[in-house]
Structure formats: C-alpha cells, structure tokens
Design a protein around this motif. Structure first.
Motif, PDB file in Angstrom:
ATOM      1  N   VAL A 161       0.836  -1.207   0.000  1.00  0.00           N
ATOM      2  CA  VAL A 161       0.000   0.000   0.000  1.00  0.00           C
ATOM      3  C   VAL A 161       0.868   1.253   0.000  1.00  0.00           C
ATOM      4  O   VAL A 161       0.600   2.222  -0.725  1.00  0.00           O
ATOM      5  N   LYS A 165       0.288   3.249  -3.219  1.00  0.00           N
ATOM      6  CA  LYS A 165      -0.588   4.369  -2.848  1.00  0.00           C
ATOM      7  C   LYS A 165      -1.955   4.282  -3.531  1.00  0.00           C
ATOM      8  O   LYS A 165      -2.374   5.191  -4.256  1.00  0.00           O
ATOM      9  N   HIS A 167      -6.181   4.132  -3.934  1.00  0.00           N
ATOM     10  CA  HIS A 167      -7.324   4.839  -3.360  1.00  0.00           C
ATOM     11  C   HIS A 167      -8.320   3.865  -2.733  1.00  0.00           C
ATOM     12  O   HIS A 167      -9.107   4.253  -1.862  1.00  0.00           O
ATOM     13  N   LEU A 169      -8.704  -0.319  -1.294  1.00  0.00           N
ATOM     14  CA  LEU A 169      -8.041  -1.563  -0.907  1.00  0.00           C
ATOM     15  C   LEU A 169      -9.104  -2.602  -0.589  1.00  0.00           C
ATOM     16  O   LEU A 169     -10.009  -2.357   0.209  1.00  0.00           O
ATOM     17  N   ALA A 203      -6.624   3.216   6.932  1.00  0.00           N
ATOM     18  CA  ALA A 203      -7.688   3.871   6.173  1.00  0.00           C
ATOM     19  C   ALA A 203      -7.913   5.306   6.628  1.00  0.00           C
ATOM     20  O   ALA A 203      -8.056   6.221   5.807  1.00  0.00           O
ATOM     21  N   ARG A 206      -4.809   7.662   5.721  1.00  0.00           N
ATOM     22  CA  ARG A 206      -4.564   7.886   4.291  1.00  0.00           C
ATOM     23  C   ARG A 206      -5.819   8.257   3.504  1.00  0.00           C
ATOM     24  O   ARG A 206      -5.740   8.452   2.295  1.00  0.00           O
ATOM     25  N   LYS A 207      -6.978   8.301   4.155  1.00  0.00           N
ATOM     26  CA  LYS A 207      -8.256   8.482   3.451  1.00  0.00           C
ATOM     27  C   LYS A 207      -8.434   7.388   2.404  1.00  0.00           C
ATOM     28  O   LYS A 207      -8.877   7.612   1.274  1.00  0.00           O
ATOM     29  N   LEU A 208      -8.068   6.176   2.804  1.00  0.00           N
ATOM     30  CA  LEU A 208      -8.113   5.014   1.930  1.00  0.00           C
ATOM     31  C   LEU A 208      -9.395   4.238   2.206  1.00  0.00           C
ATOM     32  O   LEU A 208      -9.676   3.881   3.350  1.00  0.00           O
ATOM     33  N   SER A 209     -10.184   3.978   1.186  1.00  0.00           N
ATOM     34  CA  SER A 209     -11.412   3.198   1.350  1.00  0.00           C
ATOM     35  C   SER A 209     -11.063   1.719   1.320  1.00  0.00           C
ATOM     36  O   SER A 209     -10.431   1.243   0.375  1.00  0.00           O
TER      37      SER A 209
END
Length: 461
Positions: A161, A165, A167, A169, A203, A206-209
C-alpha cells in the motif's frame, strides 16, 4: 521472554489457563482454541486505534463536503447511502459461495475510473483470480488498471500500500490475514482484531477506502470477535443461502447511510446483477387458486416489497407436531398459532405447520402478522384468499390488530402492481395521510379491529 499456552474463546476473547468445553463468559460451546502468548507486562499499553485529534468546539471544526465514489452497481451504492466515503471501512459477510468475492471484484473493476484499486486475496492465487475476472467478462482496459496481490502477511500488504498508494483496498478475507508479531494462528480472535485495527488506522490516516470480506460462523455471525463489527464503518450481510437465485444484501450498520436497507442481486454466469425494480420479483411465479397463500407489502429499509406467504397445515405423523418456518421468526410464529387456538378454539396440537416466505427474504417486521394468520386460516379451513388482495397488520396476544408504519407507501406500491383491495388495521384506516391534490386511492381499503372480523369477512368463523 518465555511463552505460555492459553486457551482463548473465538467468540468473545475470554482467556483461560486450561481448556474448557464451554466459555464461562459468553456460554459458547467448543469455542476455546489453544494459542501461544508472550507476556508483555514490561511494555507500555498500545492503543488499538492510533489516530487522534485536538480538543475543539463544533464551530471551529471545518466543514467538508462529503464526496462519495460510485461503483455504478446501483443496489450496492444504494445500500451504502449513495456511494463509498473516502477513508471508510466496509465489512461484507456471508456464507461460503454466496458471492462476496464476486461482488467485491465487480466493485473493484468499476472503481478504477476513480483511482488505483489494490485487490489482496488470502484465499486464491493470482492465476485463480485472473480466471474469475475473465469469467466476469471484464473490459480488458479495466484489467490493466486494477492491481492484484496474493498475500496473507499484513506487514507485506501495508508495504505494498505504501509503495502503490491506492485509493481503494480490497481484503479477501480478513480471517486469512495475520501479523507476524503475534504468535496466534490466522483467524483467531487476536489476529482478526489486530489486523482489523491496523487496517482501520491505515484507512483513516490515508483516506483510503477499505473493503473487508468476512467469513461467518454456523450461527450466521461474522467469524471473529464482535469488536470487528464495532471497528468498521459499515457492516453488510448476504442473508439468503446460495441455492436461491436472488441474493439479499442487507446493511446492519452504516455510519454514512441508512441501516436495514437491502439490495437484491441475481447470480448469473457473469456475476451478480442488481435488480433495480424488485417490488414484484417475489410474485412472478404465484400459483393460482390455492389455499394457504397470502400477499403482504413489507418495508425493507426505505424500499416497499410485496411478498408471498405460504402456509401448510397437515395431520402430524408423530406425537409431537412439527413447526417449521422459513424467513420469519420461529417464536413469533408459535405465538400467532397460540392466538389462533385461543380465539377460534382450533386444535393444532395434532397438526404439522409449515410457513414459508417465498424468495429467501428474512422478514423481521411485525407488519406481516396478519398475513401469517390468514395464510394459516386459509390452509386450515381450505378457502382461497383473493389474488388481488393484500393484507397487513401486527397481531397482539388478544387478537387485536395494531397499526403498521408508513402504510401509505405500502398501499401506493400495491396500487402500482395492480392489487384492488387492502385489509389493514382500523387505526391505519382512520389516520391515512392525505395525498397531494386530495387524490383518492385506487384500491378498496377496509379496516378491522380484531382477527375475528377478518376471518368473518371471508365467510368463516
């Protein structure tokens, strides 16, 4: 430091120095599993979630417009409240083979237009994933824009990740992941809790969905500790069994949208296809002119559906009569049977009773009580309910009919599907909301106080 053997409950996390057949904390049987544990009393306590903030008043907190990513799978976006919120964690559970991996893979291929997607599988090799993608007839351009990784070590996944990088996962599944700094096996309470907490931290920072696929136990709950469902933002369950054509996906928790909302999908060779107008799909194969059938309008979230209830009452072959129900609460069915026996002096003590809600949907609302009562009465007295009639109402212990919520939405949907008559509680009839422009209902609406009045309406006592 010396390790020791402990026995940890896989349901609640209770720890015992010796094996026990039943957990003293949650009373689950055969749930204690042997684990190796290294005492860490010399280390400071570690927070489960690492992100934090400064103390602030509400007027000093900036407003952010809630951006949502669309998967263009209408039913999926609808359950999520309009799309995927950046930084959210979505847990998807269901029985083996129900379509969890298929739905997540379909969602991943749709999200490539909004950013980089990383699909991590702990259950399949890359070759197996590729064959499944090709079976879904995915566009070749899309395949090049979604990244796949076959891995179960969480540290390696986090490294991937950090390098890629992404958006979005997708983890399939959380029970196969493990952290190497914990000696317990993947799928145990400790590993599931720690891996989920690490992914939540990732999440939010990183503002990772993140999408998590989860196994379920034989009781139908997500395998692992209950804290897993508390950590995530959204919990979705596939309710139906895999032998049904239609798959019902229900939102049990949603911090960014309505709860108890459902989405309906049809499993085909090319994956799960959303049913965008499902109001009538459970009535398509209705059998004409048979006793024991009643039609009820129900509300699942904000969506009205019309369902067919079938009941069968037949002479018992054994001393103890059977009571079987599919899609409805067993104990409530027993209560309704007792009400019928008391109010009408009917003898069901030597009768087997079977009740089925067609289509595999599990209904929790009490508004279908009257439908169950009439289906049983129709099967017992051998009369046929009119095919153009819908019924609704909660039944109390004394046989009284109690009101149901949002009756106007149910009536409107029944009208749209061509029904001519509706039997509802008297309270609902007296408090029907006015329609725009004083428009009249196209169907005939009749109100009742007691179930005796409803049975008498059909010419029986």
């Amino acid at each position: 430091m010396k390790t020791r053997l402990v026995y940890r409950c896989q349901e609640c996390g209770y720890v015992s120095a010796k094996w026990l057949g039943r957990c003293p904390d949650c009373s689950a049987w055969n749930s204690l599993v042997e684990e190796k544990e290294t005492p860490t009393f010399s280390q400071p306590a570690r927070r489960m979630l690492q992100f934090t903030s400064e103390i602030s008043t509400l007027d000093k907190i900036g407003e952010e417009s809630e951006k949502r990513y669309q998967t263009n799978i209408d039913e999926f976006d609808r359950i999520l409240g309009g799309g995927i919120v950046p930084g959210s964690i979505i847990l998807l559970g269901g029985a083996p083979g129900i379509g969890k991996s298929t739905l997540l893979l379909q969602a991943g291929t749709k999200l490539v237009s909004d950013g980089i997607v990383l699909y991590v599988s702990g259950e399949e090799s890359l070759e197996q994933i590729k064959s499944r993608v090709l079976r879904l007839k995915t566009n070749s351009k899309v395949i090049k824009n979604i990244y796949f990784l076959s891995e179960t070590n969480l540290e390696n996944i986090i490294d991937a990740v950090n390098n890629l990088k992404p958006h979005f996962l997708i983890i399939d599944s959380i029970q196969t992941m493990y952290r190497s700094d914990f000696p317990s096996a993947p799928g145990t309470v400790t590993q599931v809790r720690e891996c989920a907490a690490e992914l939540v931290n990732l999440a939010k920072m990183r503002k990772l969905s993140v999408f998590l696929s989860g196994h379920i136990t034989k009781e139908g709950a997500i395998a692992g500790p209950r804290v897993l469902e508390h950590l995530v933002d959204t919990v979705l369950y596939f309710e139906t069994e895999k032998q049904y054509t239609y798959r019902i996906l229900r939102a049990y928790k949603n911090r960014f949208g309505p709860t108890n909302e459902i989405g309906i999908f049809e499993m085909r060779n090319d994956g799960l296809n959303p049913i965008t107008n499902p109001a009538n799909i459970f009535l398509q194969e209705r059998v004409q002119s048979n006793p024991g059938i009643a039609i009820v309008p129900v509300l699942e979230g904000t969506r009205p559906l019309l369902l067919e209830i079938q009941a069968l009452v037949t002479k018992a072959s054994f001393t103890l009569p059977r009571r079987m129900v599919q899609g409805y609460d067993y104990n409530r069915l027993l209560m309704l049977i007792a009400v019928l026996e008391k109010r009408f002096n009917w003898r069901f003590d030597n009768q087997d009773i079977f009740v089925n809600i067609i289509g595999g949907l599990k209904v929790r609302e009490t508004g279908i009580d009257l439908g169950i009562i009439l289906a049983l009465a129709s099967a017992w007295l051998n009369f046929i309910l009119p095919l153009d009639t819908v019924v609704m109402g909660e039944v109390g212990l004394t046989g009284e009919l109690r009101s149901v919520a949002q009756v106007d939405i149910r009536l409107r949907e029944s009208e749209k599907l061509g029904f001519k008559c509706a039997l509802i509680p008297e309270y609902n009839l007296r408090h029907l909301p006015a329609r725009p422009g004083n428009e009249r209902y196209k169907l005939e609406i009749k109100g009742f106080h007691q179930i005796e009045e409803v049975i008498k309406y059909f010419g029986h006592t």
